[in-house]
Motif scaffolding. Structure first.
Motif, PDB file in Angstrom:
ATOM      1  N   LEU A  69      -4.973  32.096  -5.442  1.00 42.32           N
ATOM      2  CA  LEU A  69      -4.407  33.448  -5.528  1.00 42.32           C
ATOM      3  C   LEU A  69      -3.234  33.649  -4.577  1.00 42.32           C
ATOM      4  CD1 LEU A  69      -7.487  35.820  -5.979  1.00 42.32           C
ATOM      5  CD2 LEU A  69      -5.477  35.652  -7.472  1.00 42.32           C
ATOM      6  N   GLU A  70      -3.343  33.168  -3.364  1.00 40.49           N
ATOM      7  CA  GLU A  70      -2.265  33.404  -2.396  1.00 40.49           C
ATOM      8  C   GLU A  70      -0.956  32.765  -2.858  1.00 40.49           C
ATOM      9  OE1 GLU A  70      -2.129  30.960   1.313  1.00 40.49           O
ATOM     10  OE2 GLU A  70      -4.255  30.546   0.822  1.00 40.49           O
ATOM     11  N   TYR A  71      -1.043  31.610  -3.505  1.00 39.97           N
ATOM     12  CA  TYR A  71       0.159  30.935  -4.002  1.00 39.97           C
ATOM     13  C   TYR A  71       0.735  31.682  -5.206  1.00 39.97           C
ATOM     14  CZ  TYR A  71      -1.698  27.152  -1.113  1.00 39.97           C
ATOM     15  OH  TYR A  71      -2.187  26.413  -0.074  1.00 39.97           O
ATOM     16  N   LEU A  72      -0.137  32.153  -6.069  1.00 41.32           N
ATOM     17  CA  LEU A  72       0.299  32.896  -7.247  1.00 41.32           C
ATOM     18  C   LEU A  72       0.931  34.229  -6.848  1.00 41.32           C
ATOM     19  CD1 LEU A  72      -2.867  32.203  -9.422  1.00 41.32           C
ATOM     20  CD2 LEU A  72      -0.561  31.389  -9.953  1.00 41.32           C
ATOM     21  N   LEU A  73       0.318  34.909  -5.879  1.00 41.80           N
ATOM     22  CA  LEU A  73       0.844  36.207  -5.438  1.00 41.80           C
ATOM     23  C   LEU A  73       2.187  36.052  -4.726  1.00 41.80           C
ATOM     24  CD1 LEU A  73      -2.513  37.808  -4.243  1.00 41.80           C
ATOM     25  CD2 LEU A  73      -1.060  38.647  -6.105  1.00 41.80           C
ATOM     26  N   ASP A  74       2.322  34.983  -3.959  1.00 38.29           N
ATOM     27  CA  ASP A  74       3.617  34.731  -3.307  1.00 38.29           C
ATOM     28  C   ASP A  74       4.709  34.497  -4.348  1.00 38.29           C
ATOM     29  OD1 ASP A  74       2.633  35.017  -0.770  1.00 38.29           O
ATOM     30  OD2 ASP A  74       2.403  32.871  -0.383  1.00 38.29           O
ATOM     31  N   LYS A  75       4.371  33.731  -5.379  1.00 35.19           N
ATOM     32  CA  LYS A  75       5.371  33.383  -6.401  1.00 35.19           C
ATOM     33  C   LYS A  75       5.736  34.602  -7.261  1.00 35.19           C
ATOM     34  CE  LYS A  75       7.033  30.067  -7.108  1.00 35.19           C
ATOM     35  NZ  LYS A  75       8.389  29.534  -6.754  1.00 35.19           N
ATOM     36  N   ILE A  76       4.758  35.393  -7.649  1.00 33.94           N
ATOM     37  CA  ILE A  76       5.044  36.523  -8.530  1.00 33.94           C
ATOM     38  C   ILE A  76       5.878  37.584  -7.827  1.00 33.94           C
ATOM     39  CG2 ILE A  76       3.046  38.013  -8.011  1.00 33.94           C
ATOM     40  CD1 ILE A  76       2.777  38.481 -11.035  1.00 33.94           C
ATOM     41  N   ASP A  77       5.869  37.576  -6.510  1.00 37.38           N
ATOM     42  CA  ASP A  77       6.621  38.561  -5.743  1.00 37.38           C
ATOM     43  C   ASP A  77       8.087  38.168  -5.570  1.00 37.38           C
ATOM     44  OD1 ASP A  77       6.094  41.092  -4.734  1.00 37.38           O
ATOM     45  OD2 ASP A  77       6.094  40.387  -2.657  1.00 37.38           O
ATOM     46  N   GLU A  78       8.445  36.953  -5.984  1.00 40.66           N
ATOM     47  CA  GLU A  78       9.826  36.504  -5.848  1.00 40.66           C
ATOM     48  C   GLU A  78      10.727  37.229  -6.853  1.00 40.66           C
ATOM     49  OE1 GLU A  78      10.090  32.294  -6.188  1.00 40.66           O
ATOM     50  OE2 GLU A  78       8.840  31.903  -4.415  1.00 40.66           O
ATOM     51  N   GLU A  79      11.919  37.540  -6.422  1.00 42.96           N
ATOM     52  CA  GLU A  79      12.845  38.308  -7.260  1.00 42.96           C
ATOM     53  C   GLU A  79      13.407  37.496  -8.423  1.00 42.96           C
ATOM     54  OE1 GLU A  79      13.688  41.503  -7.342  1.00 42.96           O
ATOM     55  OE2 GLU A  79      12.154  41.841  -5.821  1.00 42.96           O
ATOM     56  N   GLY A  80      13.495  36.197  -8.276  1.00 49.94           N
ATOM     57  CA  GLY A  80      14.184  35.398  -9.281  1.00 49.94           C
ATOM     58  C   GLY A  80      13.361  34.980 -10.485  1.00 49.94           C
ATOM     59  N   ILE A  81      12.088  35.355 -10.542  1.00 50.75           N
ATOM     60  CA  ILE A  81      11.261  34.898 -11.662  1.00 50.75           C
ATOM     61  C   ILE A  81      11.634  35.627 -12.950  1.00 50.75           C
ATOM     62  CG2 ILE A  81       9.346  34.246 -10.169  1.00 50.75           C
ATOM     63  CD1 ILE A  81       7.880  36.776 -11.160  1.00 50.75           C
ATOM     64  N   SER A  82      11.421  34.962 -14.071  1.00 49.53           N
ATOM     65  CA  SER A  82      11.714  35.554 -15.372  1.00 49.53           C
ATOM     66  C   SER A  82      10.543  36.404 -15.847  1.00 49.53           C
ATOM     67  CB  SER A  82      11.991  34.455 -16.394  1.00 49.53           C
ATOM     68  OG  SER A  82      10.797  33.734 -16.664  1.00 49.53           O
ATOM     69  N   PHE A  83      10.766  37.131 -16.926  1.00 45.36           N
ATOM     70  CA  PHE A  83       9.711  37.960 -17.495  1.00 45.36           C
ATOM     71  C   PHE A  83       8.535  37.112 -17.980  1.00 45.36           C
ATOM     72  CE2 PHE A  83       8.008  40.023 -21.417  1.00 45.36           C
ATOM     73  CZ  PHE A  83       7.328  41.041 -20.782  1.00 45.36           C
ATOM     74  N   ILE A  84       8.837  35.993 -18.629  1.00 43.32           N
ATOM     75  CA  ILE A  84       7.772  35.110 -19.117  1.00 43.32           C
ATOM     76  C   ILE A  84       6.964  34.549 -17.947  1.00 43.32           C
ATOM     77  CG2 ILE A  84       7.297  32.912 -20.253  1.00 43.32           C
ATOM     78  CD1 ILE A  84       7.967  35.163 -22.168  1.00 43.32           C
ATOM     79  N   GLU A  85       7.663  34.131 -16.892  1.00 42.26           N
ATOM     80  CA  GLU A  85       6.963  33.618 -15.709  1.00 42.26           C
ATOM     81  C   GLU A  85       6.096  34.700 -15.098  1.00 42.26           C
ATOM     82  OE1 GLU A  85      10.215  30.259 -14.252  1.00 42.26           O
ATOM     83  OE2 GLU A  85      10.375  32.331 -13.563  1.00 42.26           O
ATOM     84  N   TYR A  86       6.641  35.909 -15.032  1.00 44.14           N
ATOM     85  CA  TYR A  86       5.888  37.041 -14.480  1.00 44.14           C
ATOM     86  C   TYR A  86       4.584  37.251 -15.253  1.00 44.14           C
ATOM     87  CZ  TYR A  86       4.559  41.931 -13.805  1.00 44.14           C
ATOM     88  OH  TYR A  86       3.846  43.084 -13.581  1.00 44.14           O
ATOM     89  N   LYS A  87       4.671  37.259 -16.581  1.00 43.67           N
ATOM     90  CA  LYS A  87       3.484  37.518 -17.383  1.00 43.67           C
ATOM     91  C   LYS A  87       2.441  36.427 -17.217  1.00 43.67           C
ATOM     92  CE  LYS A  87       2.695  40.451 -19.313  1.00 43.67           C
ATOM     93  NZ  LYS A  87       2.135  41.760 -18.846  1.00 43.67           N
ATOM     94  N   GLU A  88       2.853  35.160 -17.182  1.00 41.42           N
ATOM     95  CA  GLU A  88       1.901  34.063 -17.007  1.00 41.42           C
ATOM     96  C   GLU A  88       1.272  34.102 -15.618  1.00 41.42           C
ATOM     97  OE1 GLU A  88       0.600  31.961 -19.069  1.00 41.42           O
ATOM     98  OE2 GLU A  88       1.781  32.656 -20.777  1.00 41.42           O
ATOM     99  N   LEU A  89       2.078  34.415 -14.617  1.00 42.80           N
ATOM    100  CA  LEU A  89       1.539  34.533 -13.256  1.00 42.80           C
ATOM    101  C   LEU A  89       0.539  35.674 -13.173  1.00 42.80           C
ATOM    102  CD1 LEU A  89       4.861  33.961 -11.313  1.00 42.80           C
ATOM    103  CD2 LEU A  89       2.829  32.508 -11.133  1.00 42.80           C
TER     104      LEU A  89
END
Length: 272
Positions: free
Chosen positions: A213-233
């Motif tokens: 969870l901590e790795y997923l939450l860190d990644k989803i909070d990044e500004e550069g992620i795409s919409f698809i990445e956001y939804k999968e995360l």
């Protein structure tokens, strides 16, 4: 060996039945009726055969059933469900395994008939390292991952040796026995392969270790992620019992724009 095209016989009878009952049933009703008619056909006595389709195969020995399957494939005669059912119900795994070394069609039927049987897993794993097409290997993996714990050691070894790494990751992600080694591999791939972020997020969700969870939450909070990445995360986070409530704006994301133009954004839920 005398072969019969039972499916062809059924299709002829079905055509006559449909013609006689034209307009009587809706399309969705036919979807229920046809399988029932096929099942009933298995008990219909056919004069030219001297037996019913089910009785014809019931009279064969186990070895003859395998020979019948191979002969059907070699001569291009359609393989009926009645033959497949007879093999599944009676034929031993030991007789089926050699088909995995046969023709492409024989291999395909062997995988279908063997399924996720424990005794086939070692052979499946060996075949993943062989020269087979991706679709066939995907079928092998679909069976293997249902019994992933039984091959976890080999999956890790293959991964470390660079053998079909993506398939090995998929298998490892479905193991249930806790393994620090596997957890570290899945986390490392998630952190170091940004081009396949959604895929690796799904592996972490399948593996089910809440430490991810901590790795997923860190990644989803990044500004550069795409919409698809956001939804999968987000799906992975929720699968592991977490939540993410920070509002995000994907109005400039091309895929999100495409979805909203086509009125499909609701399929993904409301964006926070």
């Amino acid at each position: 060996m005398k072969l019969y095209d039972f499916d062809g016989m059924f299709d002829k009878k079905l055509g006559d039945f449909i013609e006689k009952n034209a307009g009587k049933y809706k399309e969705e009703e036919w979807e229920d009726i046809i399988p029932k008619l096929y099942k009933q056909f298995g008990d219909v006595y056919i004069k030219s055969v001297g037996n019913t389709p089910k009785g014809f195969f019931a009279a064969m020995t186990d070895a003859e059933l395998i020979t019948a399957l191979k002969t059907h494939l070699q001569q291009g005669v359609p393989v009926s469900e009645f033959l497949c059912n007879a093999i599944e119900e009676r034929v031993s795994v030991e007789l089926l395994l050699p088909l995995l070394d046969g023709s492409e069609e024989e291999r395909g039927y062997a995988v279908h008939l063997l399924g996720n049987d424990d005794r086939a897993l070692d052979k499946y794993m060996a075949m993943l390292a062989g020269n087979y097409d991706e679709e066939f290997k995907s079928r092998l993996v679909d069976n293997i991952k249902e019994k992933a714990d039984l091959v976890m050691g080999q999956a890790v070894k293959n991964y470390e040796n660079g053998i079909e790494k993506e398939f090995m990751l998929e298998i490892m992600s479905r193991t249930a026995i806790p393994s620090e080694k596997i957890f570290e591999i899945l986390i490392n791939e998630f952190r170091t392969d940004p081009d396949n972020l959604p895929l690796h997020a799904s592996y972490l969700a399948s593996y089910g270790d809440p430490r991810a969870l901590e790795y997923l939450l860190d990644k989803i909070d990044e500004e550069g992620i795409s919409f698809i990445e956001y939804k999968e995360l987000l799906l992975a986070i929720e699968a592991l019992g977490g939540s993410y409530d920070t509002p995000r704006d994907f109005s400039s994301d091309p895929y999100y724009q495409l979805l909203t133009r086509n009125g499909a954004s609701d399929l993904f839920g409301k964006i926070k």
